[in-house]
Design a protein around this motif. Structure first.
Motif, PDB file in Angstrom:
ATOM      1  N   THR A   1      40.244  24.532  26.413  1.00 35.25           N
ATOM      2  CA  THR A   1      40.117  23.102  26.569  1.00 35.25           C
ATOM      3  C   THR A   1      40.608  22.633  25.612  1.00 35.25           C
ATOM      4  O   THR A   1      41.323  21.968  25.382  1.00 35.25           O
ATOM      5  CB  THR A   1      39.008  22.524  27.088  1.00 35.25           C
ATOM      6  OG1 THR A   1      39.226  23.036  27.817  1.00 35.25           O
ATOM      7  CG2 THR A   1      39.463  21.404  27.287  1.00 35.25           C
TER       8      THR A   1
ATOM      9  N   ILE B   1      43.402  20.946  23.018  1.00 39.70           N
ATOM     10  CA  ILE B   1      42.953  19.388  22.944  1.00 39.70           C
ATOM     11  C   ILE B   1      44.005  19.352  21.486  1.00 39.70           C
ATOM     12  O   ILE B   1      44.369  18.449  20.580  1.00 39.70           O
ATOM     13  CB  ILE B   1      41.899  19.263  22.600  1.00 39.70           C
ATOM     14  CG1 ILE B   1      41.235  18.258  24.274  1.00 39.70           C
ATOM     15  CG2 ILE B   1      41.613  18.181  21.653  1.00 39.70           C
ATOM     16  CD1 ILE B   1      39.946  18.316  24.233  1.00 39.70           C
TER      17      ILE B   1
ATOM     18  N   LEU C   1      46.684  17.772  19.577  1.00 37.34           N
ATOM     19  CA  LEU C   1      46.596  16.389  18.002  1.00 37.34           C
ATOM     20  C   LEU C   1      47.688  16.889  17.381  1.00 37.34           C
ATOM     21  O   LEU C   1      48.260  16.106  16.801  1.00 37.34           O
ATOM     22  CB  LEU C   1      45.103  16.866  17.785  1.00 37.34           C
ATOM     23  CG  LEU C   1      44.331  16.265  19.013  1.00 37.34           C
ATOM     24  CD1 LEU C   1      43.030  16.492  18.334  1.00 37.34           C
ATOM     25  CD2 LEU C   1      44.238  14.450  18.552  1.00 37.34           C
TER      26      LEU C   1
ATOM     27  N   LEU D   1      43.687   9.448  22.344  1.00 38.04           N
ATOM     28  CA  LEU D   1      42.526  10.248  21.733  1.00 38.04           C
ATOM     29  C   LEU D   1      42.390  10.326  24.169  1.00 38.04           C
ATOM     30  O   LEU D   1      42.056  11.782  24.091  1.00 38.04           O
ATOM     31  CB  LEU D   1      41.419  10.386  21.578  1.00 38.04           C
ATOM     32  CG  LEU D   1      41.205  10.769  20.032  1.00 38.04           C
ATOM     33  CD1 LEU D   1      39.941  10.441  19.672  1.00 38.04           C
ATOM     34  CD2 LEU D   1      41.526  12.106  19.972  1.00 38.04           C
TER      35      LEU D   1
ATOM     36  N   TRP E   1      42.731  14.270  25.924  1.00 40.74           N
ATOM     37  CA  TRP E   1      41.190  14.749  26.566  1.00 40.74           C
ATOM     38  C   TRP E   1      41.696  15.332  27.810  1.00 40.74           C
ATOM     39  O   TRP E   1      41.114  15.960  28.686  1.00 40.74           O
ATOM     40  CB  TRP E   1      39.922  14.064  26.556  1.00 40.74           C
ATOM     41  CG  TRP E   1      39.078  14.761  26.941  1.00 40.74           C
ATOM     42  CD1 TRP E   1      38.555  15.779  26.788  1.00 40.74           C
ATOM     43  CD2 TRP E   1      38.363  14.287  28.360  1.00 40.74           C
ATOM     44  NE1 TRP E   1      37.112  16.001  28.203  1.00 40.74           N
ATOM     45  CE2 TRP E   1      37.693  14.678  28.576  1.00 40.74           C
ATOM     46  CE3 TRP E   1      38.976  12.498  29.001  1.00 40.74           C
ATOM     47  CZ2 TRP E   1      36.664  14.130  30.316  1.00 40.74           C
ATOM     48  CZ3 TRP E   1      38.325  12.504  29.895  1.00 40.74           C
ATOM     49  CH2 TRP E   1      37.248  13.418  30.581  1.00 40.74           C
TER      50      TRP E   1
ATOM     51  N   SER F   1      41.488  19.025  29.972  1.00 43.32           N
ATOM     52  CA  SER F   1      40.625  19.145  31.103  1.00 43.32           C
ATOM     53  C   SER F   1      40.938  19.227  32.015  1.00 43.32           C
ATOM     54  O   SER F   1      39.902  19.950  32.876  1.00 43.32           O
ATOM     55  CB  SER F   1      38.836  18.168  30.807  1.00 43.32           C
ATOM     56  OG  SER F   1      39.514  16.694  31.156  1.00 43.32           O
TER      57      SER F   1
ATOM     58  N   LYS G   1      32.748  18.668  30.535  1.00 46.65           N
ATOM     59  CA  LYS G   1      34.036  18.579  30.120  1.00 46.65           C
ATOM     60  C   LYS G   1      34.172  17.792  29.201  1.00 46.65           C
ATOM     61  O   LYS G   1      34.927  17.755  28.043  1.00 46.65           O
ATOM     62  CB  LYS G   1      35.329  18.501  31.323  1.00 46.65           C
ATOM     63  CG  LYS G   1      35.762  19.088  31.910  1.00 46.65           C
ATOM     64  CD  LYS G   1      35.988  18.619  33.308  1.00 46.65           C
ATOM     65  CE  LYS G   1      36.807  19.596  33.944  1.00 46.65           C
ATOM     66  NZ  LYS G   1      37.414  19.110  35.040  1.00 46.65           N
ATOM     67  N   ARG G   2      33.364  16.512  29.359  1.00 43.26           N
ATOM     68  CA  ARG G   2      33.440  15.382  28.840  1.00 43.26           C
ATOM     69  C   ARG G   2      32.240  15.270  27.132  1.00 43.26           C
ATOM     70  O   ARG G   2      33.632  14.356  26.509  1.00 43.26           O
ATOM     71  CB  ARG G   2      32.312  14.197  29.244  1.00 43.26           C
ATOM     72  CG  ARG G   2      32.444  12.835  28.964  1.00 43.26           C
ATOM     73  CD  ARG G   2      32.288  11.672  29.636  1.00 43.26           C
ATOM     74  NE  ARG G   2      33.259  11.532  30.754  1.00 43.26           N
ATOM     75  CZ  ARG G   2      34.403  10.635  31.313  1.00 43.26           C
ATOM     76  NH1 ARG G   2      34.111   9.592  29.981  1.00 43.26           N
ATOM     77  NH2 ARG G   2      35.040  10.817  31.966  1.00 43.26           N
TER      78      ARG G   2
ATOM     79  N   TYR H   1      34.155  17.831  25.648  1.00 39.41           N
ATOM     80  CA  TYR H   1      35.301  17.714  24.235  1.00 39.41           C
ATOM     81  C   TYR H   1      35.878  16.249  24.270  1.00 39.41           C
ATOM     82  O   TYR H   1      36.347  15.950  22.835  1.00 39.41           O
ATOM     83  CB  TYR H   1      36.072  18.522  25.137  1.00 39.41           C
ATOM     84  CG  TYR H   1      35.813  19.950  24.996  1.00 39.41           C
ATOM     85  CD1 TYR H   1      35.826  20.450  24.759  1.00 39.41           C
ATOM     86  CD2 TYR H   1      35.562  21.131  26.947  1.00 39.41           C
ATOM     87  CE1 TYR H   1      36.002  22.286  24.906  1.00 39.41           C
ATOM     88  CE2 TYR H   1      35.302  21.289  26.899  1.00 39.41           C
ATOM     89  CZ  TYR H   1      36.005  22.938  25.923  1.00 39.41           C
ATOM     90  OH  TYR H   1      35.528  23.870  26.152  1.00 39.41           O
ATOM     91  N   LEU H   2      35.206  15.684  25.052  1.00 39.80           N
ATOM     92  CA  LEU H   2      36.248  14.093  24.309  1.00 39.80           C
ATOM     93  C   LEU H   2      35.262  13.463  23.270  1.00 39.80           C
ATOM     94  O   LEU H   2      35.717  13.140  22.437  1.00 39.80           O
ATOM     95  CB  LEU H   2      36.864  13.172  25.769  1.00 39.80           C
ATOM     96  CG  LEU H   2      36.444  11.642  25.269  1.00 39.80           C
ATOM     97  CD1 LEU H   2      38.148  12.114  24.907  1.00 39.80           C
ATOM     98  CD2 LEU H   2      36.781  11.252  26.335  1.00 39.80           C
TER      99      LEU H   2
ATOM    100  N   VAL I   1      35.672  15.276  20.383  1.00 40.86           N
ATOM    101  CA  VAL I   1      36.924  14.680  19.314  1.00 40.86           C
ATOM    102  C   VAL I   1      36.975  13.443  19.030  1.00 40.86           C
ATOM    103  O   VAL I   1      37.294  13.106  17.864  1.00 40.86           O
ATOM    104  CB  VAL I   1      38.011  15.176  20.235  1.00 40.86           C
ATOM    105  CG1 VAL I   1      39.114  14.809  19.376  1.00 40.86           C
ATOM    106  CG2 VAL I   1      38.467  16.417  20.240  1.00 40.86           C
TER     107      VAL I   1
END
Lengths: 381, 332
Positions: free
Chosen positions: A286, A290, A294, A365, A369, A373, B49-50, B52-53, B56
């Motif tokens: 993942t 990302i 980016l 962003l 994501w 994901s 999973k979250r 990762y967000l 970043v």
């Protein structure tokens, strides 16, 4: 460290290839981003260039200007008041100035009529002579030796031979200027010999300007004293304010662009979805996806930023900013034609980057994501 | 409020990064309650999973904060032209009661953000994300600071009025007033420089020790912060005098001006980097090394210590160069 670099290079490679595969869609986004940077960049570059010009102009202004006031309005200064000011210690070169405006019906323009200072011998004039600014010469098709005819509001005629046309370098202050002798000026505007428009003072010691103008205000309580620093700050605030106001209005455009970017990044085509599924199935993580996304966003935004900034630079400094100048500098028929001195500094570029790159990255962003994901089996099914 | 373009940019940056930090810390509260890597439940997978967000977004927000600190100081210097009495950033910051608090909050957040970024980098190296709880606990602690920073920045900009009378740096950095700035200005330059070079010796020794022994790393963090303070005192009491070639001009902000060819940026960048890296290595040194990071974490911390010492060395080198090239002779 070298492994890290190699990884980033491969990701960059993949990202640029992936951008190219969807060039139509990305090009639209790129062009809109570049246009946004171009507009905001023009505003910022022009605003700071004109602030610099104003500061340069004010460098030669008198330290203090005293204006007579009557019932809260500007009134004529009297020769007896100049004599009173001469007793203030620290002030030197006190002189009454004669200047005024004339609306010229034949060219629909406002001229500034003035008499040259006694301390500028190269501008000294005899009765019947005049020196005109570049704008007046352009509008009236004048050159050295020709005659200038002006009619006062009261119907008096002034005929003066043009002795010189001022060089365009000083156009910002002298474009609409007509210099005539004091005798012609008084006759033209029907002024008494002891009347002046205002009083200009030089102060020997720059750190005494405040004190000297304070003493002047004591000697002449019905006068208003304006220092050069006051004028400089006013210009700085005025142009900053105009620039900021334009940018604040442009916030709407920035927001609209951020929404567009968000929308573009969210709406994945079936093909893209499959692509990401395959990447994940062959072992991409993942975080790799990302990063790759980016890189895509970075490539689009940085290249569009550079392109927009370059265009803004050319627009402002090579073409004098035809698209925005009237808003930022004000307008008139006789507005000087002048080229701004090219100047860009880190503050402007950083400000612009904050205003454009930041909302863009912030907007993409979450969609990036969400894309990254997704489960491979679900997107490939 | 003064509608000045960099002010708009800084306000936007403050809102975006504070928003990101607050949203992320709301997530952190949820994560701390439910995080269980052994579980295969859908809620745990969603949390993973979250992260990762959130990671970043936070990296982005913290990078923005660090850039905003530089822009804030640079802009304060430029704005000084608008205030009566202001000559450099000090005057512009003094033009409102919120000016200096906003700057200090930004600096505090800079150190907090550096620590978080370092923890994030270390954490990403472990297969089981062993520092997740620690990292998100820190995030919850940082959120109020980020809110305070954004609030102070915006309050400062709203409070600015062009007709404010303010005072210049000569007023703040004089030795006859009972403030910290005056104490720093009043310090004997010879002693300040002695402390600087002596302190640098201690930093080098500490770095050598912290490279070898894990126990010495928290100590190195303390040494870095102490050296940061000593270095700032030396800038105010001695180094700035050499740069301006003037025995009474102590201002640490005038160094950032164009007249001194932006020398301050060259001086402060390695100092701040060295202090942030050193302090972060020290704070992470307090965390027990998880099994999955048995190799990676000490290696990263060692590298941070070395980079931190290099940063300090860069600062000392630049300062020494300024003293050597100066025409001012302070110490006979």
């Amino acid at each position: 460290m070298s492994g890290w670099w190699a990884r980033q290079r491969y990701l960059l490679d993949y990202a640029s290839a992936s951008l190219w595969r969807r060039k139509g869609r990305n090009l639209v986004l790129w062009a809109i981003f570049a246009a946004l940077v171009f507009i905001l960049g023009s505003v910022i570059l022009f605003g700071s260039a004109i602030r610099r010009e104003a500061a340069l102009v004010l460098r030669d202004a008198p330290d203090v200007v005293a204006q007579a006031m009557r019932m809260g309005r500007h009134d004529m200064a009297l020769a007896s008041d100049i004599a009173k000011l001469k007793s203030v210690r620290g002030a030197d070169r006190i002189e009454g100035r004669l200047w005024g405006y004339l609306y010229d019906t034949s060219t629909d323009a406002n001229y500034t009529l003035q008499t040259p200072s006694a301390h500028a011998p190269d501008l000294a004039l005899q009765k019947g002579e005049a020196i005109v600014g570049e704008g007046v010469a352009r509008l009236r098709k004048l050159s050295e030796g020709k005659h200038l005819f002006l009619v006062s509001p009261a119907g008096r005629l002034l005929k003066a031979k043009v002795k010189k046309v001022l060089s365009p370098e000083s156009a910002l202050v002298s474009s609409d200027l007509v210099l005539v002798s004091a005798e012609d000026f008084r006759a033209f505007f029907e002024l008494a010999p002891d009347q002046f428009t205002d009083i200009a003072m030089r102060v020997r010691n720059p750190s005494e300007v405040g004190t000297v103008s304070g003493k002047g205000a004591l000697a002449l309580p019905h006068y208003r004293f304006i220092t050069r620093a006051n004028m400089a700050r006013t210009y700085e605030a005025l142009f900053s304010w105009r620039e900021g106001l334009l940018l604040a209005i442009a916030t709407g455009a920035i927001l609209a662009f951020a929404i567009l970017a968000f929308d573009k990044a969210s709406g994945l085509s079936a093909q893209e979805r499959r692509e990401i599924g395959i990447l994940k199935a062959i072992g991409w993580e993942t975080s790799d996806i990302i990063r790759m996304k980016l890189w895509e966003a970075g490539l689009i935004s940085v290249s569009a930023f550079v392109a927009g900034m370059t265009l803004a630079y050319l627009h402002v400094f090579a073409m004098s900013a035809p698209l925005i100048e009237t808003v930022l500098k004000g307008w008139s028929t006789l507005y000087p034609r002048f080229a701004l001195t090219p100047h860009v500094d880190a503050l402007q570029v950083t400000t612009l980057a904050f205003l454009t790159l930041l909302p863009y990255i912030a907007a993409v962003l979450a969609p990036i994501w969400r894309t990254a994901s997704a489960d491979p089996d679900r997107v490939m099914r | 409020m003064i509608l000045h373009p960099p002010i708009l940019a800084l306000t936007l940056a403050a809102l975006v990064s504070a928003g990101a930090l607050v949203a992320a810390s709301a997530f952190a509260v949820r994560l701390l309650g439910r995080w269980n890597l052994a579980s295969g439940a859908q809620s745990q997978i969603d949390l993973e999973k979250r992260t990762y967000l959130v990671a970043v977004a936070l990296r982005f927000a913290m990078a923005v904060e660090i850039a905003a600190l530089v822009l804030f100081v640079f802009n304060a210097d430029r704005m000084s032209a608008m205030f009566v009495g202001a000559m450099c950033a000090v005057g512009a910051l003094n033009a409102s009661v919120y000016g200096f608090p906003a700057l200090f909050a930004k600096i505090a957040l800079f150190f907090g953000a550096s620590l978080w970024l370092a923890a994030d980098i270390v954490d990403a190296r472990g297969r089981d994300y062993p520092l997740t709880r620690w990292k998100y606990g820190l995030l919850i602690a940082l959120a109020p600071l980020a809110l305070a920073e954004a609030g102070l920045t915006i309050a400062y900009f709203l409070d600015l009025k062009a007709d404010t009378l303010t005072s210049c740096c000569g007023k703040l950095f004089t030795s006859d007033r009972p403030t910290i700035a005056s104490e720093m200005a009043g310090l004997d330059p010879r002693m300040a420089l002695g402390m600087l070079y002596g302190g640098f010796g201690v930093v080098l020794a500490g770095a050598a020790l912290a490279r070898r022994s894990a126990r010495a790393r928290p100590l190195y963090g303390v040494v870095s912060l102490a050296f940061f303070a000593v270095a700032l005192a030396a800038v105010v009491s001695a180094i700035s005098l050499y740069v301006y070639e003037h025995p009474h001009h102590h201002c640490p902000f005038c160094l950032l001006k164009r007249e001194y060819s932006y020398f301050g940026f060259l001086l402060y960048a390695p100092l701040f980097a060295g202090a942030a890296l050193g302090a972060s290595a020290g704070a992470l040194g307090l965390v027990r090394t998880p099994a999955s990071l048995a190799h990676a974490m000490p290696a990263i911390l060692r590298r941070m210590v070395v980079l931190s010492a290099l940063g300090f060395a860069g600062f000392v080198l630049v300062a020494t160069w300024a003293i050597a090239r100066s025409g001012l002779i302070l110490t006979g």
